[in-house]
Design a protein around this motif. Structure first.
Motif, PDB file in Angstrom:
ATOM      1  N   PRO A 163       0.836  -1.212   0.000  1.00 29.09           N
ATOM      2  CA  PRO A 163       0.000   0.000   0.000  1.00 29.09           C
ATOM      3  C   PRO A 163       0.863   1.252   0.000  1.00 29.09           C
ATOM      4  N   LEU A 164       0.295   2.327  -0.503  1.00 32.97           N
ATOM      5  CA  LEU A 164       1.004   3.607  -0.430  1.00 32.97           C
ATOM      6  C   LEU A 164       1.156   4.007   1.035  1.00 32.97           C
ATOM      7  N   SER A 165       2.283   4.615   1.360  1.00 37.38           N
ATOM      8  CA  SER A 165       2.499   5.070   2.735  1.00 37.38           C
ATOM      9  C   SER A 165       1.698   6.335   2.997  1.00 37.38           C
ATOM     10  N   LYS A 166       1.592   6.681   4.265  1.00 35.35           N
ATOM     11  CA  LYS A 166       0.879   7.905   4.644  1.00 35.35           C
ATOM     12  C   LYS A 166       1.500   9.123   3.973  1.00 35.35           C
ATOM     13  N   ASP A 167       2.836   9.189   3.951  1.00 32.07           N
ATOM     14  CA  ASP A 167       3.514  10.336   3.329  1.00 32.07           C
ATOM     15  C   ASP A 167       3.246  10.395   1.827  1.00 32.07           C
ATOM     16  N   GLU A 168       3.244   9.242   1.163  1.00 32.44           N
ATOM     17  CA  GLU A 168       2.966   9.208  -0.277  1.00 32.44           C
ATOM     18  C   GLU A 168       1.541   9.658  -0.568  1.00 32.44           C
ATOM     19  N   ILE A 169       0.598   9.198   0.238  1.00 29.58           N
ATOM     20  CA  ILE A 169      -0.800   9.609   0.065  1.00 29.58           C
ATOM     21  C   ILE A 169      -0.946  11.109   0.262  1.00 29.58           C
ATOM     22  N   ASN A 170      -0.364  11.625   1.342  1.00 31.24           N
ATOM     23  CA  ASN A 170      -0.495  13.054   1.641  1.00 31.24           C
ATOM     24  C   ASN A 170       0.161  13.920   0.575  1.00 31.24           C
ATOM     25  N   ALA A 171       1.292  13.463   0.027  1.00 31.92           N
ATOM     26  CA  ALA A 171       1.968  14.235  -1.023  1.00 31.92           C
ATOM     27  C   ALA A 171       1.075  14.334  -2.260  1.00 31.92           C
ATOM     28  N   LEU A 223      -7.527  14.873 -13.835  1.00 27.91           N
ATOM     29  CA  LEU A 223      -6.924  16.133 -13.393  1.00 27.91           C
ATOM     30  C   LEU A 223      -5.435  15.985 -13.145  1.00 27.91           C
ATOM     31  N   THR A 224      -5.031  14.826 -12.641  1.00 26.42           N
ATOM     32  CA  THR A 224      -3.623  14.625 -12.263  1.00 26.42           C
ATOM     33  C   THR A 224      -2.831  13.825 -13.295  1.00 26.42           C
ATOM     34  N   ASN A 225      -3.508  13.443 -14.416  1.00 22.03           N
ATOM     35  CA  ASN A 225      -2.858  12.624 -15.447  1.00 22.03           C
ATOM     36  C   ASN A 225      -2.276  11.343 -14.860  1.00 22.03           C
ATOM     37  N   SER A 226      -3.018  10.732 -13.961  1.00 22.90           N
ATOM     38  CA  SER A 226      -2.554   9.511 -13.295  1.00 22.90           C
ATOM     39  C   SER A 226      -3.082   8.270 -14.010  1.00 22.90           C
ATOM     40  N   ARG A 227      -2.429   7.154 -13.741  1.00 25.43           N
ATOM     41  CA  ARG A 227      -2.919   5.876 -14.244  1.00 25.43           C
ATOM     42  C   ARG A 227      -4.143   5.445 -13.449  1.00 25.43           C
ATOM     43  N   LYS A 228      -5.039   4.713 -14.094  1.00 27.20           N
ATOM     44  CA  LYS A 228      -6.247   4.267 -13.427  1.00 27.20           C
ATOM     45  C   LYS A 228      -5.923   3.320 -12.270  1.00 27.20           C
ATOM     46  N   ASP A 229      -4.924   2.446 -12.486  1.00 28.93           N
ATOM     47  CA  ASP A 229      -4.580   1.511 -11.421  1.00 28.93           C
ATOM     48  C   ASP A 229      -3.962   2.219 -10.220  1.00 28.93           C
ATOM     49  N   PHE A 230      -3.243   3.340 -10.484  1.00 27.98           N
ATOM     50  CA  PHE A 230      -2.674   4.099  -9.368  1.00 27.98           C
ATOM     51  C   PHE A 230      -3.780   4.759  -8.547  1.00 27.98           C
ATOM     52  N   ILE A 231      -4.775   5.346  -9.214  1.00 28.61           N
ATOM     53  CA  ILE A 231      -5.869   6.010  -8.508  1.00 28.61           C
ATOM     54  C   ILE A 231      -6.631   5.011  -7.651  1.00 28.61           C
ATOM     55  N   ARG A 232      -6.850   3.797  -8.187  1.00 29.06           N
ATOM     56  CA  ARG A 232      -7.542   2.776  -7.406  1.00 29.06           C
ATOM     57  C   ARG A 232      -6.695   2.335  -6.213  1.00 29.06           C
ATOM     58  N   LEU A 233      -5.364   2.208  -6.419  1.00 30.11           N
ATOM     59  CA  LEU A 233      -4.468   1.859  -5.306  1.00 30.11           C
ATOM     60  C   LEU A 233      -4.468   2.967  -4.257  1.00 30.11           C
ATOM     61  N   LEU A 234      -4.540   4.220  -4.725  1.00 31.81           N
ATOM     62  CA  LEU A 234      -4.603   5.345  -3.797  1.00 31.81           C
ATOM     63  C   LEU A 234      -5.834   5.224  -2.903  1.00 31.81           C
ATOM     64  N   GLN A 235      -6.989   4.952  -3.510  1.00 29.37           N
ATOM     65  CA  GLN A 235      -8.228   4.839  -2.738  1.00 29.37           C
ATOM     66  C   GLN A 235      -8.144   3.684  -1.737  1.00 29.37           C
ATOM     67  N   LYS A 236      -7.651   2.532  -2.190  1.00 26.91           N
ATOM     68  CA  LYS A 236      -7.517   1.381  -1.297  1.00 26.91           C
ATOM     69  C   LYS A 236      -6.523   1.676  -0.167  1.00 26.91           C
ATOM     70  N   SER A 237      -5.419   2.342  -0.513  1.00 26.13           N
ATOM     71  CA  SER A 237      -4.406   2.671   0.496  1.00 26.13           C
ATOM     72  C   SER A 237      -4.946   3.662   1.518  1.00 26.13           C
ATOM     73  N   GLN A 238      -5.745   4.622   1.033  1.00 27.64           N
ATOM     74  CA  GLN A 238      -6.392   5.559   1.964  1.00 27.64           C
ATOM     75  C   GLN A 238      -7.270   4.804   2.962  1.00 27.64           C
ATOM     76  N   SER A 239      -8.086   3.901   2.454  1.00 30.68           N
ATOM     77  CA  SER A 239      -8.989   3.138   3.324  1.00 30.68           C
ATOM     78  C   SER A 239      -8.191   2.309   4.330  1.00 30.68           C
ATOM     79  N   TYR A 240      -7.110   1.712   3.861  1.00 28.57           N
ATOM     80  CA  TYR A 240      -6.260   0.915   4.759  1.00 28.57           C
ATOM     81  C   TYR A 240      -5.614   1.790   5.822  1.00 28.57           C
ATOM     82  N   GLN A 241      -5.054   2.927   5.415  1.00 28.28           N
ATOM     83  CA  GLN A 241      -4.371   3.810   6.367  1.00 28.28           C
ATOM     84  C   GLN A 241      -5.352   4.392   7.384  1.00 28.28           C
TER      85      GLN A 241
END
Length: 363
Positions: A163-171, A223-241
């Protein structure tokens, strides 16, 4: 700054907390709050300081705060910003019943205390009260339905990569916030929205506190020109954190609760202290709107026995919530009827700041 330097430039120290409210017990801590004016280098040089909240075991002038960890002395400009923002914990400092230290300069600030009262108190006092309710509801949930186990990434569908770390999510969320703000900054029709997201609410804090909703994922990706899989990982990582943060808070709550308070909480089904402070805050905000003054001492306000009854568990959770709901409704009505200004006179406050600094002197 060293303790002695702060104390030499302190203009007042008051006794706040439970002693200020007349709700103290024999074992209650002494909460001292004060204001000092920093010397010249902190105004005109590179140095900066907002408050002194530690180091009370250093040599000092005022023996009553020796070794007391519950002491905070704010620098003048910091406290004036908080006062102008109608911060409940700071507004009351100008209305405390007891000031062990009070200079002529401190009295001059107190003489101008009504300058900081405005209809903003409706939002700040109810906001602080709702924060108490949120803590109460969290503790109540833990009492009635405690977490079964520590969350792990696979609980949130995170299998093949960490999962993305707290710092990665916040950045990333900081970046997202800046992009959203930039999208509306120069649109004339969005002026109110821009003010809402940058001044009236902590939108950045909300972004970081809650996982992105499904309906926001596509927009965030574009808006952020991100990959779809990254955005989904972000959401899952947020929920986990978020779940991990709650688990750690639950464990800390279990380990650090005062035994007597924990027993009362178990019997009543909610945290009595948070419940009492919720009602105290709402009543105080209502009093300001009605009377144009802050009543810190609840003996003077006339509800000290009622607040102590809440602390003894004599009100059910449902009764307390109904009491809070009624007070919020009253605040809405009184805010419309109040003669207080909608916001404080910042130019006048700025002049008062300069006046107080000149009275103290640079050296």
């Amino acid at each position: 700054m060293k303790r002695i330097e702060v104390e030499q430039r302190t203009i007042f120290i008051g006794l706040a907390g439970s002693h200020g409210y007349s709700l103290n017990r024999p074992d209650s801590d002494y909460d001292y709050r004060g204001v000092f004016i920093a010397p010249k280098r902190y105004y005109l040089g590179f140095d900066s300081i907002e408050q002194k909240d530690s180091g009370w075991d250093e040599p000092g002038i005022f023996p009553f705060i020796d070794g007391n960890p519950d002491t905070v002395i704010y620098e003048l400009r910091k406290v004036l910003h908080l006062l102008a923002g109608a911060n409940p914990n700071v507004l009351e400092l100008l209305w405390l019943p007891t000031y062990p230290i009070l200079t002529d300069i401190g009295q001059h600030l107190i003489n101008h205390r009504k300058l900081f009262l405005s209809k903003k108190v409706k939002h700040t006092y109810s906001g602080y009260a709702f924060a108490q309710i949120k803590k109460m509801e969290t503790h109540r949930k833990w009492l009635l339905n405690p977490p079964a186990k520590k969350p792990i990434p696979s609980d949130f569908g995170i299998e093949d990569e960490p999962p993305l770390s707290k710092d990665e999510i916040n950045a990333f969320l900081e970046y997202l916030y800046l992009l959203i703000r930039g999208k509306i900054e120069f649109l004339e029709e969005s002026e109110q929205l821009y003010k809402l997201l940058t001044a009236d609410i902590d939108f950045k804090g909300i972004l970081k506190q809650y996982a992105l909703a499904d309906e926001a994922l596509e927009y965030s990706q574009n808006l952020t020109n991100s990959r779809k899989d990254f955005i989904r990982l972000l959401q899952k990582s947020q929920s986990y954190q978020i779940a991990l943060r709650e688990w750690k808070a639950y464990i800390s709550w279990q380990q650090n609760r005062n035994p007597a308070r924990a027993e009362m909480e178990r019997k009543s089904g909610y945290d009595l202290k948070h419940g009492m402070h919720c009602i105290r805050l709402l009543r105080s905000g209502l009093e300001i709107l009605q009377r144009g003054e802050v009543i810190v001492d609840r003996v003077i306000a006339g509800d000290v026995d009622d607040l102590k009854a809440i602390l003894r568990g004599e009100y059910t959770y449902e009764q307390l919530m109904k009491m809070a709901e009624d007070l919020v409704a009253k605040m809405d009505i009184c805010s419309e009827q109040s003669t207080l200004p909608h916001k404080p006179d910042l130019e006048h406050i700025n002049g008062l700041c300069m006046e107080l600094v000149e009275m103290q002197g640079w050296e």
